[in-house]
Design a protein around this motif. Structure first.
Motif, PDB file in Angstrom:
ATOM      1  N   SER A  70       0.820  -1.210   0.000  1.00 42.66           N
ATOM      2  CA  SER A  70       0.000   0.000   0.000  1.00 42.66           C
ATOM      3  C   SER A  70       0.852   1.256   0.000  1.00 42.66           C
ATOM      4  CB  SER A  70      -0.913   0.021   1.227  1.00 42.66           C
ATOM      5  OG  SER A  70      -1.793  -1.082   1.191  1.00 42.66           O
ATOM      6  N   GLU A  71       0.327   2.264  -0.675  1.00 41.15           N
ATOM      7  CA  GLU A  71       0.980   3.568  -0.747  1.00 41.15           C
ATOM      8  C   GLU A  71       1.289   4.084   0.656  1.00 41.15           C
ATOM      9  OE1 GLU A  71       0.016   7.899  -2.859  1.00 41.15           O
ATOM     10  OE2 GLU A  71      -1.276   6.179  -3.261  1.00 41.15           O
ATOM     11  N   ASN A  72       2.462   4.645   0.817  1.00 40.85           N
ATOM     12  CA  ASN A  72       2.975   5.248   2.058  1.00 40.85           C
ATOM     13  C   ASN A  72       3.476   4.234   3.085  1.00 40.85           C
ATOM     14  OD1 ASN A  72       2.531   7.916   1.163  1.00 40.85           O
ATOM     15  ND2 ASN A  72       0.375   7.734   1.739  1.00 40.85           N
ATOM     16  N   ASP A  73       3.338   2.939   2.821  1.00 38.46           N
ATOM     17  CA  ASP A  73       3.918   1.939   3.715  1.00 38.46           C
ATOM     18  C   ASP A  73       5.422   1.854   3.480  1.00 38.46           C
ATOM     19  OD1 ASP A  73       1.471   1.312   4.780  1.00 38.46           O
ATOM     20  OD2 ASP A  73       1.299  -0.647   3.793  1.00 38.46           O
ATOM     21  N   PRO A  74       6.198   1.548   4.523  1.00 40.10           N
ATOM     22  CA  PRO A  74       7.641   1.346   4.295  1.00 40.10           C
ATOM     23  C   PRO A  74       7.846   0.132   3.397  1.00 40.10           C
ATOM     24  CG  PRO A  74       7.062   1.004   6.614  1.00 40.10           C
ATOM     25  CD  PRO A  74       5.806   1.372   5.903  1.00 40.10           C
ATOM     26  N   PRO A  75       8.848   0.173   2.526  1.00 33.75           N
ATOM     27  CA  PRO A  75       9.030  -0.937   1.589  1.00 33.75           C
ATOM     28  C   PRO A  75       9.565  -2.197   2.274  1.00 33.75           C
ATOM     29  CG  PRO A  75      10.809   0.632   1.337  1.00 33.75           C
ATOM     30  CD  PRO A  75       9.849   1.222   2.344  1.00 33.75           C
ATOM     31  N   ALA A  76       8.758  -3.240   2.260  1.00 29.58           N
ATOM     32  CA  ALA A  76       9.175  -4.518   2.849  1.00 29.58           C
ATOM     33  C   ALA A  76      10.070  -5.276   1.884  1.00 29.58           C
ATOM     34  CB  ALA A  76       7.939  -5.355   3.184  1.00 29.58           C
ATOM     35  N   GLY A  77       9.858  -5.042   0.586  1.00 29.78           N
ATOM     36  CA  GLY A  77      10.630  -5.742  -0.425  1.00 29.78           C
ATOM     37  C   GLY A  77      10.002  -5.558  -1.785  1.00 29.78           C
ATOM     38  N   ILE A  78      10.441  -6.387  -2.730  1.00 28.74           N
ATOM     39  CA  ILE A  78       9.901  -6.303  -4.080  1.00 28.74           C
ATOM     40  C   ILE A  78       9.200  -7.615  -4.434  1.00 28.74           C
ATOM     41  CG2 ILE A  78      11.589  -4.604  -4.856  1.00 28.74           C
ATOM     42  CD1 ILE A  78      13.017  -6.853  -6.316  1.00 28.74           C
ATOM     43  N   TYR A  79       8.270  -7.489  -5.350  1.00 30.60           N
ATOM     44  CA  TYR A  79       7.484  -8.619  -5.810  1.00 30.60           C
ATOM     45  C   TYR A  79       7.748  -8.826  -7.300  1.00 30.60           C
ATOM     46  CZ  TYR A  79       4.839  -7.986  -1.519  1.00 30.60           C
ATOM     47  OH  TYR A  79       4.476  -7.865  -0.199  1.00 30.60           O
ATOM     48  N   CYS A  80       7.788 -10.062  -7.701  1.00 30.36           N
ATOM     49  CA  CYS A  80       7.862 -10.411  -9.117  1.00 30.36           C
ATOM     50  C   CYS A  80       6.604 -11.219  -9.423  1.00 30.36           C
ATOM     51  CB  CYS A  80       9.120 -11.204  -9.434  1.00 30.36           C
ATOM     52  SG  CYS A  80       9.308 -11.548 -11.191  1.00 30.36           S
ATOM     53  N   VAL A  81       5.773 -10.691 -10.312  1.00 23.12           N
ATOM     54  CA  VAL A  81       4.517 -11.355 -10.648  1.00 23.12           C
ATOM     55  C   VAL A  81       4.829 -12.626 -11.432  1.00 23.12           C
ATOM     56  CG1 VAL A  81       2.305 -11.129 -11.839  1.00 23.12           C
ATOM     57  CG2 VAL A  81       3.310  -9.134 -10.693  1.00 23.12           C
TER      58      VAL A  81
ATOM     59  N   SER B 267       6.423 -13.847  -6.377  1.00 22.55           N
ATOM     60  CA  SER B 267       7.559 -14.140  -5.521  1.00 22.55           C
ATOM     61  C   SER B 267       7.970 -12.841  -4.849  1.00 22.55           C
ATOM     62  CB  SER B 267       8.716 -14.771  -6.283  1.00 22.55           C
ATOM     63  OG  SER B 267       8.739 -14.433  -7.612  1.00 22.55           O
ATOM     64  N   PHE B 268       8.573 -12.978  -3.683  1.00 23.93           N
ATOM     65  CA  PHE B 268       8.910 -11.809  -2.867  1.00 23.93           C
ATOM     66  C   PHE B 268      10.322 -11.969  -2.327  1.00 23.93           C
ATOM     67  CE2 PHE B 268       9.318  -9.980   1.378  1.00 23.93           C
ATOM     68  CZ  PHE B 268       8.925  -8.669   1.155  1.00 23.93           C
ATOM     69  N   ILE B 269      11.066 -10.872  -2.375  1.00 21.82           N
ATOM     70  CA  ILE B 269      12.392 -10.830  -1.768  1.00 21.82           C
ATOM     71  C   ILE B 269      12.437  -9.582  -0.893  1.00 21.82           C
ATOM     72  CG2 ILE B 269      13.377  -9.728  -3.820  1.00 21.82           C
ATOM     73  CD1 ILE B 269      16.025 -11.117  -3.183  1.00 21.82           C
ATOM     74  N   SER B 270      12.906  -9.736   0.333  1.00 20.61           N
ATOM     75  CA  SER B 270      12.924  -8.609   1.271  1.00 20.61           C
ATOM     76  C   SER B 270      13.852  -7.513   0.771  1.00 20.61           C
ATOM     77  CB  SER B 270      13.373  -9.069   2.656  1.00 20.61           C
ATOM     78  OG  SER B 270      14.758  -9.378   2.637  1.00 20.61           O
ATOM     79  N   SER B 271      13.611  -6.305   1.238  1.00 17.51           N
ATOM     80  CA  SER B 271      14.447  -5.162   0.839  1.00 17.51           C
ATOM     81  C   SER B 271      15.916  -5.406   1.145  1.00 17.51           C
ATOM     82  CB  SER B 271      13.995  -3.890   1.578  1.00 17.51           C
ATOM     83  OG  SER B 271      12.686  -3.558   1.223  1.00 17.51           O
ATOM     84  N   SER B 272      16.210  -5.889   2.358  1.00 16.55           N
ATOM     85  CA  SER B 272      17.613  -6.093   2.734  1.00 16.55           C
ATOM     86  C   SER B 272      18.267  -7.180   1.890  1.00 16.55           C
ATOM     87  CB  SER B 272      17.737  -6.406   4.222  1.00 16.55           C
ATOM     88  OG  SER B 272      16.990  -7.561   4.539  1.00 16.55           O
ATOM     89  N   ASP B 273      17.559  -8.282   1.646  1.00 18.05           N
ATOM     90  CA  ASP B 273      18.114  -9.340   0.803  1.00 18.05           C
ATOM     91  C   ASP B 273      18.325  -8.849  -0.628  1.00 18.05           C
ATOM     92  OD1 ASP B 273      18.188 -11.134   2.891  1.00 18.05           O
ATOM     93  OD2 ASP B 273      16.440 -12.290   2.246  1.00 18.05           O
TER      94      ASP B 273
END
Length: 185
Positions: free
Chosen positions: A28-39, A91-97
């Motif tokens: 959601s908009e304005n949430d801190p980025p948890a990571g990225i998603y690949c559809v 698929s999801f990968i955390s921001s730090s990873d």
């Protein structure tokens, strides 16, 4: 556009897999980025809040598209929301990873730049289509884009379902006028 970054993300050892149902947010908009998603499959609408309760569809994402990349790279809150249009596997990968992965190779940094540049190109094309054409032409262009991006089934129906309000939002047309265009179509 496939930049190769998608494959690197999909092969990461700590990758998580999620299933999102229709109208379920990936982020959601304005949430801190948890990571990225690949559809991996399905379709996602990228929304920007215009006013409380009103959203503009900025982009329609499909298989192999990466979502949330610029917020993770810039380390700032998500600047838009991503919501599943259909059942979507991602698929999801955390921001730090992800940042650790990117910082491990100049080739990966180049792939991130290519991916971001590709998204800019896509947004520029959308802006041009919206600013230079009449509403009915924007609707026709959108239908062609949807056929190209999502395809049609055996019954010649689009493989993605957008409401009249969603079409109006994506084409920057009033809801009332979009209903008129769809009725006359």
């Amino acid at each position: 556009m496939n930049t190769g970054l998608e494959e690197i993300i999909k092969n990461h050892k700590d990758l998580l897999h999620f299933v999102f149902h229709k109208d379920e947010p990936l982020f959601s908009e304005n949430d801190p980025p948890a990571g990225i998603y690949c559809v991996e499959s399905g379709s996602v609408k990228i929304l920007k809040e215009e006013s409380p309760g009103e959203h503009r569809i900025m982009h329609l994402a499909c298989e192999n598209e990466i979502l949330g990349l610029h917020s993770v790279v810039n380390n700032h809150a998500y600047t838009n929301s991503a919501v599943a249009i259909t059942e979507t596997r991602a698929s999801f990968i955390s921001s730090s990873d992800f940042m650790e992965l990117v910082n491990s190779s100049n080739t990966y940094k180049l792939l991130v730049m290519k991916s971001l540049c590709s998204r800019i190109d896509s947004m520029e094309d959308h802006i041009i289509r919206i600013s230079e054409k009449m509403s009915d032409e924007r609707f026709a262009d959108t239908l062609l884009m949807l056929v190209d991006k999502y395809g049609v089934n055996r019954s010649k129906e689009l493989n993605v379902k957008l409401s009249t309000d969603e079409l109006a939002s994506y084409t920057c047309t009033s809801k009332r006028y979009m209903k008129k265009i769809v009725t006359e179509f």
